[in-house]
Design a protein around this motif. Structure first.
Motif, PDB file in Angstrom:
ATOM      1  N   UNK A 271       0.844  -1.200   0.000  1.00  0.00           N
ATOM      2  CA  UNK A 271       0.000   0.000   0.000  1.00  0.00           C
ATOM      3  C   UNK A 271       0.877   1.245   0.000  1.00  0.00           C
ATOM      4  N   UNK A 272       0.655   2.104  -1.000  1.00  0.00           N
ATOM      5  CA  UNK A 272       1.465   3.308  -1.193  1.00  0.00           C
ATOM      6  C   UNK A 272       0.579   4.548  -1.155  1.00  0.00           C
ATOM      7  N   UNK A 273       0.461   5.224  -0.018  1.00  0.00           N
ATOM      8  CA  UNK A 273      -0.258   6.508  -0.005  1.00  0.00           C
ATOM      9  C   UNK A 273       0.470   7.549  -0.850  1.00  0.00           C
ATOM     10  N   UNK A 274      -0.303   8.467  -1.420  1.00  0.00           N
ATOM     11  CA  UNK A 274       0.296   9.576  -2.147  1.00  0.00           C
ATOM     12  C   UNK A 274       0.912  10.579  -1.186  1.00  0.00           C
ATOM     13  N   UNK A 275       2.066  11.124  -1.553  1.00  0.00           N
ATOM     14  CA  UNK A 275       2.762  12.117  -0.724  1.00  0.00           C
ATOM     15  C   UNK A 275       3.193  13.284  -1.603  1.00  0.00           C
ATOM     16  N   UNK A 388       5.124   2.091   1.629  1.00  0.00           N
ATOM     17  CA  UNK A 388       5.952   2.997   0.851  1.00  0.00           C
ATOM     18  C   UNK A 388       5.092   4.173   0.460  1.00  0.00           C
ATOM     19  N   UNK A 389       5.559   4.965  -0.489  1.00  0.00           N
ATOM     20  CA  UNK A 389       4.827   6.172  -0.867  1.00  0.00           C
ATOM     21  C   UNK A 389       4.903   6.396  -2.368  1.00  0.00           C
ATOM     22  N   UNK A 390       3.834   6.971  -2.878  1.00  0.00           N
ATOM     23  CA  UNK A 390       3.777   7.421  -4.264  1.00  0.00           C
ATOM     24  C   UNK A 390       4.032   8.923  -4.239  1.00  0.00           C
ATOM     25  N   UNK A 391       5.235   9.327  -4.584  1.00  0.00           N
ATOM     26  CA  UNK A 391       5.654  10.726  -4.467  1.00  0.00           C
ATOM     27  C   UNK A 391       5.011  11.545  -5.590  1.00  0.00           C
TER      28      UNK A 391
END
Length: 451
Positions: A271-275, A388-391
Motif C-alpha cells: 500500500x502506497x499513499x500519495x505524498x 511505501x509512498x507514491x511521491x
C-alpha cells in the motif's frame, strides 16, 4: 530481505500541484517531449526508485468549458504505453507502470500491451487497473454517460481475471524453436481460454509469449467498497490517499485483512499513499516554495476541478463560504468522500479546499526539510500506515530533483531505502513472487526414499 520503503512517483505532465506549471523553475515538455521524460526517468533511477507511474484518461479533461480549460495545466499528454516503451530503452531497473481503463478497453488489448512492455523492458511492467470516472471519457466511446458504479466494478472484476488468464496462454517453456525437428512450440504448453462471461467472450490465446515476470505487476487505487473488494482480490500494489495517519492505518489494516481472508499471500497488497512533498534545505525555504505555489493558484480552475470530482457544478457558491453539502455520485466516490471529510474536519471554506486540491488533489502534503519529510515517512511506514509512498512532485523537473537529492539520502542514512537495486525485474525489486501459470499443474512432490 529486510522490509524497506517502496518508492514510486506519479509523473503528471506539468507536476502535481495545480499551479506547478506556473512556477518560475518549471520546465515545459511533459505534454510532448521524450527528452523531458527521459531526464525524469533517469533521475528517478539515480534515486533508486521502484516505479515511474503514468496515469491516463482517454479524453481532454472538461474543466468547465474552453475558457477554464485554457487556464488548466492538464489538457493533453502522451499515450503512456508508447512513452513507457521508449523509456524502457533508456533505463535499466526502474519499474514502468501505466493506467489502462477496464471501462474503455478490451481485455485482449490490455493483456497484449502490457505483456509486450514487459518483454521490451526485461520484466519491469506494471498495469494500474482503473474503472475511470468521467462522462468526458464516455463521450469518446459512443456513450452518453459513464457506466454506473456497480456495472463498472462488475465489468472490472471479469476484466482483470481475464487479463491474467490471457497472460497464462503459454507456459514459460512453450517456445522450443527446434530447427532440427521443425517444432516451434510444444502443443501441450498452449492454453486456449474459450472464456464466456457476463461482459466478455474471448477465445484466446494471447499472441505474445509469457512475459519475463509471468504477469506484469497489477496496481490499483480503489477506496470505495467495490474498489476495496477488487484490490483485496487482485491487486499487488495499491495507490491510496489519506490526509491523516489514523485514516491511513485504518485503510491499511482493512485492506490487508480482506486480502488475507481471500487467501492472498501474507503482506499483499503493498500500500502506497500519495505524498505531495515540497522540500527545502531549510523550513523557511520550503514554506516560501509552498506560499509561492499557492499564490499562483487560479480559483476559477480550482473550482472547476472540484466540480469535476464531485460531478456537481459549484460555480454558484461563494469562494469564501462553507463547502456545500453534495451527494456522493457515480464518479470518483472515494476522493469525493476524502475531500468532504477534510472540509468538515478542518471547517474549510471553498477557497481553502481549492488550495488543498491544488496540493496534490487531496493527498497528504508535507512542507519542510528532508529530515521532516523523512520523519513522517518513517513514522507511517513503521506504524502500520504504509509500505511505501507514491511521491507527487509539485512541479517538474525540480520537484523530483529536490526529492532525489535531499530526501533519498536521508532515507538511506536511516536504513529505510535501498542503496542498490535488489533485482532485475519490478517483481524482484518489490519483493513479489513470480506467479505460476494457473493452467499448468504444479509438479507432484518427490517421493520419499525408503528407509
Amino acid at each position: 530481505m529486510a522490509r524497506r520503503l517502496v518508492l514510486g512517483t506519479l509523473v503528471m505532465p506539468n507536476g502535481h500541484h495545480g499551479a506547478g506549471w506556473r512556477h518560475p523553475d518549471a520546465r515545459f515538455g511533459g505534454d510532448e517531449s521524450f527528452d523531458f521524460y527521459r531526464g525524469i526517468a533517469q533521475t528517478l533511477e539515480r534515486g533508486l526508485f521502484d516505479v515511474l507511474f503514468l496515469q491516463d484518461q482517454v479524453c481532454v479533461r472538461d474543466h468547465g468549458g474552453v475558457e477554464v480549460q485554457s487556464r488548466a495545466n492538464i489538457t493533453a499528454h502522451l499515450e503512456p504505453l508508447t512513452l513507457l516503451s521508449a523509456l524502457s530503452v533508456v533505463t535499466r531497473n526502474l519499474g514502468l507502470v501505466a493506467t489502462a481503463s477496464t471501462t474503455y478497453n478490451e481485455p485482449y488489448h490490455v493483456a497484449r500491451l502490457f505483456a509486450s512492455l514487459d518483454h521490451l523492458s526485461g520484466g519491469r511492467a506494471g498495469w494500474n487497473a482503473v474503472t475511470s470516472f468521467t462522462d468526458a471519457e464516455a463521450h469518446n466511446f459512443g456513450r452518453e454517460a459513464h457506466l454506473d458504479h456497480d456495472t463498472r466494478y462488475d465489468r472490472a472484476r471479469e476484466f482483470v481475471g481475464l487479463v491474467r488468464d490471457l497472460w497464462d496462454s503459454w507456459d514459460d517453456d512453450a517456445f522450443v524453436r527446434d530447427k532440427a525437428s521443425g517444432r516451434y512450440f510444444l502443443p501441450g504448453r498452449l492454453h486456449v481460454l474459450n472464456h464466456r462471461g457476463r461482459h466478455f467472450a474471448v477465445k484466446g490465446p494471447l499472441n505474445v509469449p509469457r512475459s519475463p515476470q509471468g504477469h506484469p505487476v497489477i496496481f490499483q487505487a480503489g477506496a470505495s467498497a467495490d474498489g476495496l473488494d477488487l484490490a483485496a482480490a487482485t491487486a499487488e500494489v495499491v495507490y491510496a490517499a489519506a490526509q491523516a495517519k489514523a485514516d491511513a492505518q485504518a485503510y491499511y489494516t482493512t485492506l490487508k485483512a480482506r486480502a488475507a481472508a481471500l487467501g492472498r499471500p501474507p503482506g499483499l497488497p503493498l500500500i502506497l499513499p500519495g505524498l505531495h512533498a515540497i522540500v527545502g534545505r531549510t523550513e523557511a525555504e520550503a514554506k516560501a516554495k509552498y506560499r509561492a505555489l499557492l499564490d499562483l493558484v487560479d480559483p476559477v480552475v480550482g473550482l472547476a476541478q472540484l466540480s469535476m470530482f464531485f460531478t456537481v457544478d459549484l460555480s454558484g457558491h461563494p469562494l469564501d463560504g462553507p463547502v456545500p453539502d453534495v451527494p456522493l455520485t457515480q464518479g470518483h466516490r472515494s476522493r469525493q468522500k476524502l475531500l468532504l471529510d477534510l472540509a468538515r474536519r478542518e471547517n474549510l471554506t471553498l477557497r481553502q479546499l481549492i488550495g488543498h486540491v491544488a496540493n496534490g488533489l487531496g493527498h497528504l502534503t508535507i512542507v519542510g526539510t528532508a529530515a521532516r519529510i523523512a520523519d513522517v515517512m518513517q513514522d507511517w511506514f513503521q506504524d502500520g500506515a504504509a509500505d511505501g509512498f507514491n511521491i507527487l512532485p509539485p512541479y517538474l523537473p525540480g520537484g523530483i530533483d529536490d526529492f532525489v537529492d535531499l530526501v533519498v539520502p536521508e532515507l538511506q542514512a536511516r536504513g529505510l531505502t535501498r542503496t542498490a537495486y535488489d533485482g532485475r525485474t519490478l517483481r524482484e525489486n518489490l519483493g513479489l513472487a513470480r506467479p505460476a501459470n494457473r493452467f499448468t499443474p504444479a509438479p507432484a512432490p518427490a517421493a520419499l526414499a525408503p528407509a
